[in-house]
Design a protein around this motif. Structure first.
Motif, PDB file in Angstrom:
ATOM      1  N   MET A   1       0.826  -1.207   0.000  1.00 32.88           N
ATOM      2  CA  MET A   1       0.000   0.000   0.000  1.00 32.88           C
ATOM      3  C   MET A   1       0.864   1.262   0.000  1.00 32.88           C
ATOM      4  SD  MET A   1      -3.199   0.911   0.036  1.00 32.88           S
ATOM      5  CE  MET A   1      -4.094   2.432   0.238  1.00 32.88           C
ATOM      6  N   ILE A   2       1.863   1.299   0.864  1.00 36.66           N
ATOM      7  CA  ILE A   2       2.708   2.486   0.934  1.00 36.66           C
ATOM      8  C   ILE A   2       3.530   2.643  -0.334  1.00 36.66           C
ATOM      9  CG2 ILE A   2       4.646   1.326   2.093  1.00 36.66           C
ATOM     10  CD1 ILE A   2       3.362   4.915   2.691  1.00 36.66           C
ATOM     11  N   THR A   3       3.908   1.520  -0.954  1.00 36.19           N
ATOM     12  CA  THR A   3       4.632   1.585  -2.233  1.00 36.19           C
ATOM     13  C   THR A   3       3.769   2.223  -3.303  1.00 36.19           C
ATOM     14  OG1 THR A   3       5.882  -0.408  -1.656  1.00 36.19           O
ATOM     15  CG2 THR A   3       5.837   0.218  -3.984  1.00 36.19           C
ATOM     16  N   TRP A   4       2.495   1.849  -3.336  1.00 31.63           N
ATOM     17  CA  TRP A   4       1.572   2.419  -4.320  1.00 31.63           C
ATOM     18  C   TRP A   4       1.376   3.907  -4.075  1.00 31.63           C
ATOM     19  CZ3 TRP A   4      -3.366   4.559  -3.581  1.00 31.63           C
ATOM     20  CH2 TRP A   4      -4.095   4.821  -4.749  1.00 31.63           C
ATOM     21  N   ILE A   5       1.246   4.303  -2.811  1.00 29.63           N
ATOM     22  CA  ILE A   5       1.066   5.722  -2.478  1.00 29.63           C
ATOM     23  C   ILE A   5       2.271   6.535  -2.922  1.00 29.63           C
ATOM     24  CG2 ILE A   5       0.902   7.365  -0.561  1.00 29.63           C
ATOM     25  CD1 ILE A   5      -0.819   5.327   0.908  1.00 29.63           C
ATOM     26  N   ASN A   6       3.484   6.023  -2.655  1.00 26.36           N
ATOM     27  CA  ASN A   6       4.703   6.728  -3.071  1.00 26.36           C
ATOM     28  C   ASN A   6       4.769   6.873  -4.582  1.00 26.36           C
ATOM     29  OD1 ASN A   6       5.587   7.038  -0.434  1.00 26.36           O
ATOM     30  ND2 ASN A   6       6.753   5.131  -0.441  1.00 26.36           N
ATOM     31  N   LEU A   7       4.335   5.824  -5.294  1.00 26.18           N
ATOM     32  CA  LEU A   7       4.334   5.870  -6.752  1.00 26.18           C
ATOM     33  C   LEU A   7       3.370   6.924  -7.265  1.00 26.18           C
ATOM     34  CD1 LEU A   7       5.220   4.690  -9.482  1.00 26.18           C
ATOM     35  CD2 LEU A   7       3.387   2.998  -9.243  1.00 26.18           C
ATOM     36  N   MET A   8       2.160   6.964  -6.679  1.00 24.88           N
ATOM     37  CA  MET A   8       1.171   7.947  -7.101  1.00 24.88           C
ATOM     38  C   MET A   8       1.625   9.380  -6.781  1.00 24.88           C
ATOM     39  SD  MET A   8      -1.307   6.335  -8.579  1.00 24.88           S
ATOM     40  CE  MET A   8       0.054   5.363  -9.263  1.00 24.88           C
ATOM     41  N   GLU A   9       2.243   9.542  -5.604  1.00 27.74           N
ATOM     42  CA  GLU A   9       2.701  10.877  -5.209  1.00 27.74           C
ATOM     43  C   GLU A   9       3.801  11.369  -6.130  1.00 27.74           C
ATOM     44  OE1 GLU A   9       4.013  13.248  -1.123  1.00 27.74           O
ATOM     45  OE2 GLU A   9       4.036  11.056  -1.187  1.00 27.74           O
ATOM     46  N   SER A  10       4.725  10.471  -6.508  1.00 32.48           N
ATOM     47  CA  SER A  10       5.816  10.865  -7.414  1.00 32.48           C
ATOM     48  C   SER A  10       5.295  11.210  -8.798  1.00 32.48           C
ATOM     49  CB  SER A  10       6.856   9.741  -7.505  1.00 32.48           C
ATOM     50  OG  SER A  10       6.283   8.570  -8.073  1.00 32.48           O
ATOM     51  N   SER A  11       4.110  10.679  -9.138  1.00 31.08           N
ATOM     52  CA  SER A  11       3.515  10.967 -10.447  1.00 31.08           C
ATOM     53  C   SER A  11       2.617  12.199 -10.415  1.00 31.08           C
ATOM     54  CB  SER A  11       2.698   9.758 -10.925  1.00 31.08           C
ATOM     55  OG  SER A  11       3.517   8.605 -11.016  1.00 31.08           O
ATOM     56  N   GLY A  12       2.445  12.784  -9.217  1.00 31.81           N
ATOM     57  CA  GLY A  12       1.636  13.989  -9.099  1.00 31.81           C
ATOM     58  C   GLY A  12       0.150  13.740  -8.963  1.00 31.81           C
ATOM     59  N   ALA A  13      -0.249  12.485  -8.654  1.00 34.58           N
ATOM     60  CA  ALA A  13      -1.673  12.170  -8.528  1.00 34.58           C
ATOM     61  C   ALA A  13      -2.245  12.755  -7.237  1.00 34.58           C
ATOM     62  CB  ALA A  13      -1.877  10.654  -8.544  1.00 34.58           C
ATOM     63  N   ILE A  14      -3.544  13.017  -7.231  1.00 29.25           N
ATOM     64  CA  ILE A  14      -4.242  13.546  -6.060  1.00 29.25           C
ATOM     65  C   ILE A  14      -4.995  12.397  -5.397  1.00 29.25           C
ATOM     66  CG2 ILE A  14      -5.991  15.173  -5.258  1.00 29.25           C
ATOM     67  CD1 ILE A  14      -5.309  16.910  -7.676  1.00 29.25           C
ATOM     68  N   LEU A  15      -4.739  12.192  -4.113  1.00 28.54           N
ATOM     69  CA  LEU A  15      -5.329  11.071  -3.387  1.00 28.54           C
ATOM     70  C   LEU A  15      -6.230  11.569  -2.262  1.00 28.54           C
ATOM     71  CD1 LEU A  15      -2.143   8.811  -3.049  1.00 28.54           C
ATOM     72  CD2 LEU A  15      -3.917   8.697  -4.810  1.00 28.54           C
ATOM     73  N   SER A  16      -7.256  10.789  -1.966  1.00 27.27           N
ATOM     74  CA  SER A  16      -8.156  11.102  -0.859  1.00 27.27           C
ATOM     75  C   SER A  16      -8.280   9.876   0.041  1.00 27.27           C
ATOM     76  CB  SER A  16      -9.537  11.506  -1.381  1.00 27.27           C
ATOM     77  OG  SER A  16     -10.151  10.413  -2.044  1.00 27.27           O
ATOM     78  N   ASP A  17      -8.882  10.061   1.214  1.00 28.30           N
ATOM     79  CA  ASP A  17      -9.061   8.946   2.138  1.00 28.30           C
ATOM     80  C   ASP A  17      -9.887   7.831   1.520  1.00 28.30           C
ATOM     81  OD1 ASP A  17      -7.566  10.254   3.982  1.00 28.30           O
ATOM     82  OD2 ASP A  17      -9.218  10.779   5.326  1.00 28.30           O
ATOM     83  N   SER A  18     -10.947   8.182   0.802  1.00 32.49           N
ATOM     84  CA  SER A  18     -11.806   7.163   0.188  1.00 32.49           C
ATOM     85  C   SER A  18     -11.044   6.355  -0.857  1.00 32.49           C
ATOM     86  CB  SER A  18     -13.043   7.820  -0.434  1.00 32.49           C
ATOM     87  OG  SER A  18     -12.662   8.781  -1.411  1.00 32.49           O
ATOM     88  N   MET A  19     -10.131   7.013  -1.575  1.00 29.29           N
ATOM     89  CA  MET A  19      -9.309   6.295  -2.555  1.00 29.29           C
ATOM     90  C   MET A  19      -8.382   5.306  -1.870  1.00 29.29           C
ATOM     91  SD  MET A  19      -8.213   9.327  -5.189  1.00 29.29           S
ATOM     92  CE  MET A  19      -9.420  10.263  -6.115  1.00 29.29           C
ATOM     93  N   LEU A  20      -7.812   5.722  -0.738  1.00 33.96           N
ATOM     94  CA  LEU A  20      -6.912   4.831  -0.006  1.00 33.96           C
ATOM     95  C   LEU A  20      -7.666   3.608   0.507  1.00 33.96           C
ATOM     96  CD1 LEU A  20      -4.706   7.310   2.091  1.00 33.96           C
ATOM     97  CD2 LEU A  20      -4.285   6.361  -0.176  1.00 33.96           C
ATOM     98  N   ILE A  21      -8.873   3.822   1.024  1.00 33.50           N
ATOM     99  CA  ILE A  21      -9.670   2.704   1.526  1.00 33.50           C
ATOM    100  C   ILE A  21     -10.025   1.738   0.396  1.00 33.50           C
ATOM    101  CG2 ILE A  21     -11.930   2.099   2.477  1.00 33.50           C
ATOM    102  CD1 ILE A  21     -11.741   4.547   4.253  1.00 33.50           C
TER     103      ILE A  21
END
Length: 366
Positions: A1-21
């Motif tokens: 999960m944290i690997t995916w978040i880091n990948l999305m953040e490095s790509s400039g994606a916008i994330l929300s709590d509902s997306m994480l769940i």
């Protein structure tokens, strides 16, 4: 999960709590007992230092020319060596909605909102690298002689001028430059002034004591110190003073809406003066450092020359803070809250309190 978040953040994606769940449920589909509840999410974010943060500035929407940025930084290094920190200035404008109030408030029940006022003025702020010289702000309103200025010496607080739409124009900017140049000539000083390539910044006057250097196009959000936190700090101080002024009127028995509407350009001018004075030289110098105009150096917080780094490590160890903010955030702008934090901790240590208190972050103390 944290690997995916880091990948999305490095790509400039916008994330929300509902997306994480939703993503966690997808990753954990082979584990029926896994629920991805809100409680799990909060603990997951806490363990991994994930926080909901607001975007600042507009640099993320611009494709920057790395070569022009590098060339400019090299030029600035040479210019600072030539002029010195005291003689290198940056100026920028910002709009101020002086009747606007925060959209949030501490309360015990739901409250109706208030229509946002669009009354505004433009402000030109200018300071040098060392923070030793903060120029008097230039306030640009819509009217030549507002009624509220009657029997009021506006020149003690700001330099007031006007334009049809309360925007900066070429005539106003060059008048300010000319006056600044004459003042420098009397003092036999020469300075470098760095500004962006705004159309109103077209130079039409002869300057003898000011050298103008323009920022590369589309780089002001990265290279302009005023955009690195100076204007933000000023507006925070301005808002605090404005809200305190409104609260004092309400405590005196005035209706809250009337107190808000009673904020005039006269009030705004005085608040601007005091808010600009509250922006510390340390804040200004650190914003120039963030813009990479000056190199990193040890920053002191009091007369005993303690530096932030020592205090940062001391606080983390002494109070067993679980999730400390990064050192770069701790020294980010040198706000006075950091100084108050150190004083508070010193007093607490002397009083023998808080030794067993365990907190989540340094910001809990501020």
């Amino acid at each position: 999960m944290i690997t995916w978040i880091n990948l999305m953040e490095s790509s400039g994606a916008i994330l929300s709590d509902s997306m994480l769940i939703a993503k966690a449920l997808k990753f954990g589909k082979n584990f029926p007992e896994f629920k991805a509840s809100r409680g799990w999410l909060e603990k997951f974010k806490l363990r991994n230092g994930i926080k909901l943060k607001k975007f600042h500035g507009d640099s993320g929407s611009v494709n920057h020319d790395e070569k022009s940025i590098t060339d400019f930084n090299e030029t600035m290094s040479l210019k600072i060596e030539q002029y010195g920190l005291d003689n290198v200035y940056n100026a920028d404008e910002t709009g101020v909605f002086y009747k606007a109030i925060p959209s949030k408030s501490v309360c015990t029940k739901s409250r109706p909102g208030i229509k946002l006022s669009k009354d505004r003025f433009l402000l030109l702020l200018c300071a040098n690298c060392s923070g030793s010289d903060k120029r008097r702000p230039v306030m640009i309103g819509r009217f030549k002689s507002p009624r509220c200025f009657k029997n009021f010496n506006i020149g003690k607080y700001v330099t007031y001028t006007h334009s049809n739409k309360a925007w900066m124009n070429r005539e106003i900017f060059n008048k300010w430059l000319s006056d600044f140049d004459c003042e420098l000539a009397k003092k036999k000083r020469k300075i470098l002034l760095v500004i962006d390539q705004c159309p109103s910044h077209q130079i039409i006057v002869t300057l003898n004591s000011i050298e103008i250097l323009f920022l590369p196009s589309r780089t002001s959000s990265l290279l302009q110190p005023m955009d690195q936190g100076i204007i933000k700090c000023f507006k925070a101080e301005f808002t605090n003073l404005k809200i305190n002024d409104i609260i004092e009127k309400v405590e005196a028995g005035e209706n809250c809406q009337n107190a808000i509407n009673g904020t005039t350009l006269k009030t705004a001018a005085t608040l601007t003066f005091f808010a600009w004075n509250k922006v510390t030289p340390t804040t200004i110098k650190n914003c120039f450092r963030h813009a990479q105009w000056i190199k990193c150096e040890t920053i002191t917080i009091n007369s005993e020359s303690k530096n932030y780094e020592n205090n940062y490590e001391e606080i983390i160890k002494k109070f067993q803070i679980d999730d400390p903010i990064s050192y770069s955030e701790f020294v980010d702008y040198g706000y006075t809250e950091n100084e108050e934090l150190i004083k508070f901790l010193d007093k607490s240590e002397q009083a023998g309190t808080l030794q067993s208190k365990k907190v989540q972050s340094v910001s809990d103390f501020i």
